[in-house]
Design an enzyme around this catalytic site. Sequence first.
Site: not given
Ligand SMILES: *Cc1c(COP(=O)(O)O)cnc(C)c1O
Length: 362
Positions: A40, A255
């Site tokens: 993702k 800044y």
């Molecule tokens: C993002 C996600 C993962 C992966 O998690 P990591 O901690 O990055 O390994 C797995 N399962 C679900 C449901 C997620 O949302």
Amino acid sequence: MSYDYLLGKGRLTVNLNGVKENYERLSRLSVTSECAPVLKADAYGLGLEPVARTLSEAGASTFFVALPEEGIQLRKILPSARIFILHGFMSGEAEGMARKNLVPVINSVAQAYEWLTFCKITSKYCPAALQIDTGMSRFGLSEDDLKHDWLRELPLCLVMSHLACADTPEHPANKEQLACFERLTGYFPSVPRSLSASSGIFLGKEFHFDLVRPGAALYGIAPQKDMVNPLAQVVSLEVPVWQVRDVRQGDSVGYGYCWQAPHDMRIATVGIGYADGFFRSLSGRGTLWFKGTELPVLGRVSMDSVSVDVSNPDSGTLKPGDYVTVLGSAQSVDDLAQKAGTIGYEVLTALGRRYSRYYQNG
Ligand SMILES: *Cc1c(COP(=O)(O)O)cnc(C)c1O
């Protein structure tokens, strides 16, 4: 290596061999389970296409993304992969989901009912995953929800849940969620099960079930808090020095005039800012590196640049056009995250779009 030296941009290098190595390590750890990478958010900011191809070549054939749109992109790259969509689908999108050969993760009774209705109307029993809430109260069906008998008619290829505290092995929630998952998956006796993401893989065999879903660990993020990170770092980031300046005692930098030089010193203005994922919370706290010398951030981080102290004699040769290290062997993704008051996940997914990107061993 071919970098755009002329453009004054930072250079982000992704070591795809490291991603592959991490995948192989996680697969060995969960040897009786399928290891299904999570891609993702553009593979956590590293680039969907090169990362997906690398993992497919390493043997992965099932993948998870968050959004249908991400699934459609991934489908173009890997035509025969099994692709799960973590957020399921919005009402009215069941047909589109099935047509694109994407497998929704059903997260509510309403989604479950819509999927089953779609299956019945079309007589196409397209597989779906069902998420069960075992404690996180984020996605998935509750124990009460599972009492609907018609749920057993769903064409399920996976039942899954997600651990909330897996990066803290001693947290009591891990065992509680595990027990809850064992109990509630009893409603679907013959369906393959998945509970663990990266951190859960390191909690031990009883957390692995039939399929594990690592994201962060593939990209080098430490799975647990007090553990020596066994994973390969896969991202390095170097940014150009734009200017080197001498400031006098009492001069202000940046800044808000938030920082004043305590004595005469030399500073550098470097081409990375909060628009590039170098968080503003690193103001006065972050560090960059030059050949093993730490360069502390002075004053506030700007949108495109940051000032660092280069008074240390070891950084004395630094000049405009040199590159300094943001991420690399001296500073891991987790190190930078800690200084910024966040986690490695946020550092990676915030990496800017303005870098020259280079994929090693791709
Ligand atoms: C993002 C996600 C993962 C992966 O998690 P990591 O901690 O990055 O390994 C797995 N399962 C679900 C449901 C997620 O949302």
